[in-house]
Write an enzyme that holds these catalytic residues in place. Structure first.
Site, PDB file in Angstrom:
ATOM      1  N   ASP A  33       0.852  -1.187   0.000  1.00 57.54           N
ATOM      2  CA  ASP A  33       0.000   0.000   0.000  1.00 57.54           C
ATOM      3  C   ASP A  33       0.890   1.240   0.000  1.00 57.54           C
ATOM      4  OD1 ASP A  33      -3.208   0.506   1.031  1.00 57.54           O
ATOM      5  OD2 ASP A  33      -1.811   2.194   1.100  1.00 57.54           O
ATOM      6  N   ILE A  34       0.505   2.240  -0.791  1.00 59.76           N
ATOM      7  CA  ILE A  34       1.309   3.465  -0.926  1.00 59.76           C
ATOM      8  C   ILE A  34       1.304   4.281   0.369  1.00 59.76           C
ATOM      9  CG2 ILE A  34      -0.473   5.079  -1.782  1.00 59.76           C
ATOM     10  CD1 ILE A  34       1.547   5.761  -4.068  1.00 59.76           C
ATOM     11  N   ASN A  90     -12.998  -3.253   2.488  1.00 59.30           N
ATOM     12  CA  ASN A  90     -13.998  -2.210   2.716  1.00 59.30           C
ATOM     13  C   ASN A  90     -14.995  -2.196   1.559  1.00 59.30           C
ATOM     14  OD1 ASN A  90     -12.703  -1.262   5.079  1.00 59.30           O
ATOM     15  ND2 ASN A  90     -11.201  -0.174   3.826  1.00 59.30           N
ATOM     16  N   HIS A 103     -10.215  -5.190  -3.148  1.00 62.00           N
ATOM     17  CA  HIS A 103      -8.859  -5.428  -2.661  1.00 62.00           C
ATOM     18  C   HIS A 103      -8.940  -5.840  -1.199  1.00 62.00           C
ATOM     19  CE1 HIS A 103      -9.925  -1.161  -2.423  1.00 62.00           C
ATOM     20  NE2 HIS A 103      -9.278  -1.136  -1.265  1.00 62.00           N
ATOM     21  N   HIS A 105      -6.996  -5.778   2.161  1.00 62.28           N
ATOM     22  CA  HIS A 105      -5.874  -5.192   2.886  1.00 62.28           C
ATOM     23  C   HIS A 105      -5.293  -6.280   3.779  1.00 62.28           C
ATOM     24  CE1 HIS A 105      -6.899  -0.787   2.364  1.00 62.28           C
ATOM     25  NE2 HIS A 105      -8.080  -1.303   2.127  1.00 62.28           N
TER      26      HIS A 105
HETATM   27  P1  5GP Z   1      -9.748   1.473   0.408  1.00 63.67           P
HETATM   28  O1  5GP Z   1      -9.805   2.796   1.118  1.00 63.67           O
HETATM   29  O2  5GP Z   1     -10.439   1.554  -0.948  1.00 63.67           O
HETATM   30  O3  5GP Z   1     -10.189   0.303   1.210  1.00 63.67           O
HETATM   31  O4  5GP Z   1      -8.217   1.206   0.129  1.00 63.67           O
HETATM   32  C1  5GP Z   1      -7.502   1.772  -0.924  1.00 63.67           C
HETATM   33  C2  5GP Z   1      -6.039   1.679  -0.571  1.00 63.67           C
HETATM   34  O5  5GP Z   1      -5.286   1.893  -1.757  1.00 63.67           O
HETATM   35  C3  5GP Z   1      -5.587   2.738   0.443  1.00 63.67           C
HETATM   36  O6  5GP Z   1      -5.043   2.088   1.585  1.00 63.67           O
HETATM   37  C4  5GP Z   1      -4.556   3.558  -0.325  1.00 63.67           C
HETATM   38  O7  5GP Z   1      -3.479   3.961   0.470  1.00 63.67           O
HETATM   39  C5  5GP Z   1      -4.129   2.611  -1.433  1.00 63.67           C
HETATM   40  N1  5GP Z   1      -3.710   3.287  -2.644  1.00 63.67           N
HETATM   41  C6  5GP Z   1      -4.347   4.324  -3.261  1.00 63.67           C
HETATM   42  N2  5GP Z   1      -3.693   4.677  -4.371  1.00 63.67           N
HETATM   43  C7  5GP Z   1      -2.619   3.835  -4.462  1.00 63.67           C
HETATM   44  C8  5GP Z   1      -1.558   3.714  -5.423  1.00 63.67           C
HETATM   45  O8  5GP Z   1      -1.466   4.425  -6.422  1.00 63.67           O
HETATM   46  N3  5GP Z   1      -0.636   2.742  -5.197  1.00 63.67           N
HETATM   47  C9  5GP Z   1      -0.702   1.917  -4.107  1.00 63.67           C
HETATM   48  N4  5GP Z   1       0.253   1.019  -3.985  1.00 63.67           N
HETATM   49  N5  5GP Z   1      -1.688   2.002  -3.192  1.00 63.67           N
HETATM   50  C10 5GP Z   1      -2.630   2.952  -3.377  1.00 63.67           C
END
Ligand code: 5GP
Ligand code: ZN
Length: 117
Positions: A33-34, A90, A103, A105
């Protein structure tokens, strides 16, 4: 490919956007995760585009089992399997989903609080 529209994770799976990739298979890709929320925070995604958990059905849902298998494998490889880790997906706004391509986590490497905020 299945990226009929703009989707960040389809683009990562297609290597159009770089990511720190941990593991790849025919069906899945795992990358860091970034914006990590734990010492180990990676995302396990299917190569096929499925927007949310609500879009799972009898034809595509077997991928979720593969995602959990990949999570267990990554946890083993990063030596957190015995100590513990959390996997979470989520769904939609109230859960904070920000990327609409499912995705899992995987978080590990610190004591995780419960319940999550
Ligand atoms: P969500 O909030 O949809 O459950 O999780 C999305 C996740 O994707 C977040 O934890 C966010 O930090 C990660 N994320 C968003 N953009 C990028 C990206 O460009 N590269 C990577 N590696 N992770 C990302
Ligand atoms: Zn996608």
């Amino acid at each position: 490919m299945n990226s009929k529209h703009d989707c960040l994770f389809c683009d990562i799976a297609a290597k159009k956007i770089p990511a720190d990739i941990i593991h790849e298979s025919e069906d899945l890709i795992v990358f860091h995760d970034i914006n990590p929320e734990a010492p180990l925070h990676c995302l396990i995604i299917p190569r096929i585009h499925i927007a949310t958990i609500n879009d799972l059905n009898a034809k595509n849902s077997s991928i979720v089992g593969s995602m959990y298998e990949a999570a267990a494998e990554v946890a083993e490889n990063f030596n957190v399997a015995k100590k513990g880790y959390r996997v979470v997906m989520n769904c939609n706004k109230d859960a904070g989903q920000s990327v609409f391509h499912i995705h899992l986590h995987l978080l590990a490497g610190r004591q995780l609080s419960w319940p999550p905020g």
